[in-house]
Scaffold this motif. Structure first.
Motif, PDB file in Angstrom:
ATOM      1  N   GLN A  91      32.108  44.234  42.545  1.00  0.00           N
ATOM      2  CA  GLN A  91      33.458  43.686  42.590  1.00  0.00           C
ATOM      3  C   GLN A  91      33.393  42.280  42.008  1.00  0.00           C
ATOM      4  OE1 GLN A  91      36.152  45.477  43.625  1.00  0.00           O
ATOM      5  NE2 GLN A  91      34.667  47.138  43.730  1.00  0.00           N
ATOM      6  N   LEU A  92      34.335  41.951  41.128  1.00  0.00           N
ATOM      7  CA  LEU A  92      34.392  40.635  40.501  1.00  0.00           C
ATOM      8  C   LEU A  92      35.707  39.967  40.825  1.00  0.00           C
ATOM      9  CD1 LEU A  92      33.094  41.661  36.970  1.00  0.00           C
ATOM     10  CD2 LEU A  92      31.766  40.683  38.837  1.00  0.00           C
ATOM     11  N   ASN A  93      35.631  38.684  41.129  1.00  0.00           N
ATOM     12  CA  ASN A  93      36.840  37.929  41.415  1.00  0.00           C
ATOM     13  C   ASN A  93      36.716  36.547  40.785  1.00  0.00           C
ATOM     14  OD1 ASN A  93      39.308  37.156  42.437  1.00  0.00           O
ATOM     15  ND2 ASN A  93      38.463  36.546  44.410  1.00  0.00           N
ATOM     16  N   PRO A  94      37.532  36.230  39.762  1.00  0.00           N
ATOM     17  CA  PRO A  94      38.499  37.111  39.094  1.00  0.00           C
ATOM     18  C   PRO A  94      37.787  38.165  38.251  1.00  0.00           C
ATOM     19  CG  PRO A  94      38.337  35.036  37.909  1.00  0.00           C
ATOM     20  CD  PRO A  94      37.470  34.894  39.130  1.00  0.00           C
ATOM     21  N   GLY A  95      38.552  39.170  37.829  1.00  0.00           N
ATOM     22  CA  GLY A  95      37.995  40.228  36.993  1.00  0.00           C
ATOM     23  C   GLY A  95      37.784  39.762  35.562  1.00  0.00           C
ATOM     24  N   LYS A  96      36.969  40.511  34.837  1.00  0.00           N
ATOM     25  CA  LYS A  96      36.641  40.136  33.458  1.00  0.00           C
ATOM     26  C   LYS A  96      37.873  40.090  32.563  1.00  0.00           C
ATOM     27  CE  LYS A  96      31.876  41.776  33.549  1.00  0.00           C
ATOM     28  NZ  LYS A  96      30.906  42.729  32.978  1.00  0.00           N
ATOM     29  N   LEU A  97      38.770  41.077  32.657  1.00  0.00           N
ATOM     30  CA  LEU A  97      39.949  41.080  31.795  1.00  0.00           C
ATOM     31  C   LEU A  97      40.840  39.875  32.088  1.00  0.00           C
ATOM     32  CD1 LEU A  97      41.467  42.457  29.515  1.00  0.00           C
ATOM     33  CD2 LEU A  97      42.643  43.855  31.238  1.00  0.00           C
ATOM     34  N   GLU A  98      40.920  39.487  33.333  1.00  0.00           N
ATOM     35  CA  GLU A  98      41.692  38.298  33.697  1.00  0.00           C
ATOM     36  C   GLU A  98      41.097  37.041  33.045  1.00  0.00           C
ATOM     37  OE1 GLU A  98      42.972  35.911  37.773  1.00  0.00           O
ATOM     38  OE2 GLU A  98      42.168  37.948  37.917  1.00  0.00           O
ATOM     39  N   VAL A  99      39.787  36.916  33.083  1.00  0.00           N
ATOM     40  CA  VAL A  99      39.107  35.766  32.470  1.00  0.00           C
ATOM     41  C   VAL A  99      39.303  35.788  30.957  1.00  0.00           C
ATOM     42  CG1 VAL A  99      36.836  34.740  32.024  1.00  0.00           C
ATOM     43  CG2 VAL A  99      37.430  35.511  34.335  1.00  0.00           C
ATOM     44  N   VAL A 100      39.124  36.954  30.341  1.00  0.00           N
ATOM     45  CA  VAL A 100      39.292  37.093  28.896  1.00  0.00           C
ATOM     46  C   VAL A 100      40.718  36.748  28.493  1.00  0.00           C
ATOM     47  CG1 VAL A 100      39.393  38.810  27.032  1.00  0.00           C
ATOM     48  CG2 VAL A 100      37.400  38.724  28.542  1.00  0.00           C
ATOM     49  N   THR A 101      41.698  37.259  29.212  1.00  0.00           N
ATOM     50  CA  THR A 101      43.102  37.009  28.886  1.00  0.00           C
ATOM     51  C   THR A 101      43.436  35.525  28.957  1.00  0.00           C
ATOM     52  OG1 THR A 101      43.765  39.214  29.636  1.00  0.00           O
ATOM     53  CG2 THR A 101      45.485  37.525  29.545  1.00  0.00           C
ATOM     54  N   GLU A 102      42.979  34.874  30.002  1.00  0.00           N
ATOM     55  CA  GLU A 102      43.254  33.443  30.152  1.00  0.00           C
ATOM     56  C   GLU A 102      42.633  32.647  29.000  1.00  0.00           C
ATOM     57  OE1 GLU A 102      42.098  29.971  33.304  1.00  0.00           O
ATOM     58  OE2 GLU A 102      42.792  31.896  34.127  1.00  0.00           O
ATOM     59  N   TRP A 103      41.421  33.001  28.613  1.00  0.00           N
ATOM     60  CA  TRP A 103      40.759  32.289  27.522  1.00  0.00           C
ATOM     61  C   TRP A 103      41.464  32.534  26.189  1.00  0.00           C
ATOM     62  CZ3 TRP A 103      37.931  33.541  23.064  1.00  0.00           C
ATOM     63  CH2 TRP A 103      37.239  32.459  22.499  1.00  0.00           C
ATOM     64  N   VAL A 104      41.772  33.810  25.889  1.00  0.00           N
ATOM     65  CA  VAL A 104      42.442  34.133  24.625  1.00  0.00           C
ATOM     66  C   VAL A 104      43.773  33.397  24.532  1.00  0.00           C
ATOM     67  CG1 VAL A 104      43.598  35.982  23.330  1.00  0.00           C
ATOM     68  CG2 VAL A 104      41.295  36.350  24.239  1.00  0.00           C
ATOM     69  N   ALA A 105      44.540  33.390  25.609  1.00  0.00           N
ATOM     70  CA  ALA A 105      45.856  32.745  25.593  1.00  0.00           C
ATOM     71  C   ALA A 105      45.771  31.259  25.255  1.00  0.00           C
ATOM     72  CB  ALA A 105      46.548  32.942  26.936  1.00  0.00           C
ATOM     73  N   ALA A 106      44.635  30.633  25.505  1.00  0.00           N
ATOM     74  CA  ALA A 106      44.472  29.196  25.256  1.00  0.00           C
ATOM     75  C   ALA A 106      43.933  28.884  23.861  1.00  0.00           C
ATOM     76  CB  ALA A 106      43.539  28.596  26.305  1.00  0.00           C
ATOM     77  N   GLN A 107      43.637  29.904  23.047  1.00  0.00           N
ATOM     78  CA  GLN A 107      43.039  29.675  21.739  1.00  0.00           C
ATOM     79  C   GLN A 107      44.096  29.487  20.656  1.00  0.00           C
ATOM     80  OE1 GLN A 107      39.672  29.198  21.862  1.00  0.00           O
ATOM     81  NE2 GLN A 107      40.230  29.521  24.006  1.00  0.00           N
TER      82      GLN A 107
END
Length: 191
Positions: free
Chosen positions: A8-24
């Protein structure tokens, strides 16, 4: 070889990826509200020391594809605060520091080596809570280098992927294929 826990991951990988992509800057034209990122596949590189997780996520928003390289560490990486994306709790490994892969020297070294030696991404295995390998994960992307580019000084990871452009087998590239994408795609280039 990469060992993958059913964790179990908190936050999840897709959440981390989405947040990073949105800031690029390169993603400024994306509307992730109406076309949120969806996972497509991923690939990994091995850290010979077994300390750093090295994973590249391939995601899509509508019909556009992107890749996001990440490194996962069990402790902060000195001098890399600007590359820290998030911290996450991993139910097996504990707290993990997640970095933009190109800001992590282990990731860059393994990427460079894969291209220069015509190496491949790591085989991945599901493991149980005791770290015993259960089976190989085959539904992941396969990345492979094409050999060194004489005179190149750096490697550029492509964040926006072109699935329709033919990937010539020229030197100094990392190419990839995955289920549903049989033609090789350029993932990174030596420059």
């Amino acid at each position: 070889m990469a060992d993958i826990y059913a964790a179990q991951l908190n936050p999840g990988k897709l959440e981390v990826v989405t947040e990073w992509v949105a800031a690029q800057d390169w993603a400024a034209d994306l509307d992730l509200g109406s076309a949120p990122l969806e996972p497509v596949t991923s690939y990994r590189f091995d850290d010979p020391a077994g300390e750093v997780g090295l994973e590249v996520h391939i995601v899509r928003s509508g019909d556009r594809h992107f890749q996001v390289p990440l490194s996962y560490r069990g402790a902060p990486l000195d001098g890399a605060d600007e590359h820290l994306i998030a911290t996450m709790e991993h139910s097996v490994l504990g707290k993990r520091w997640v970095y933009a892969g190109m800001g992590d020297p282990v990731f860059r070294q393994r990427l460079d080596e894969a291209i220069a030696t015509a190496g491949t991404s790591a085989k991945q295995f599901r493991v149980d809570e005791d770290g015993r390998r259960i089976d190989e994960i085959t539904e992941v992307a396969q990345a492979f280098g094409t050999g060194p580019l004489p005179g190149a000084r750096d490697v550029e990871m492509l964040h926006r992927l072109s699935l329709d452009s033919p990937a010539e087998g020229t030197e100094g590239r990392l190419l990839g294929r995955w289920t549903g994408q049989e033609a090789a795609v350029v993932l990174a280039v030596m420059v």
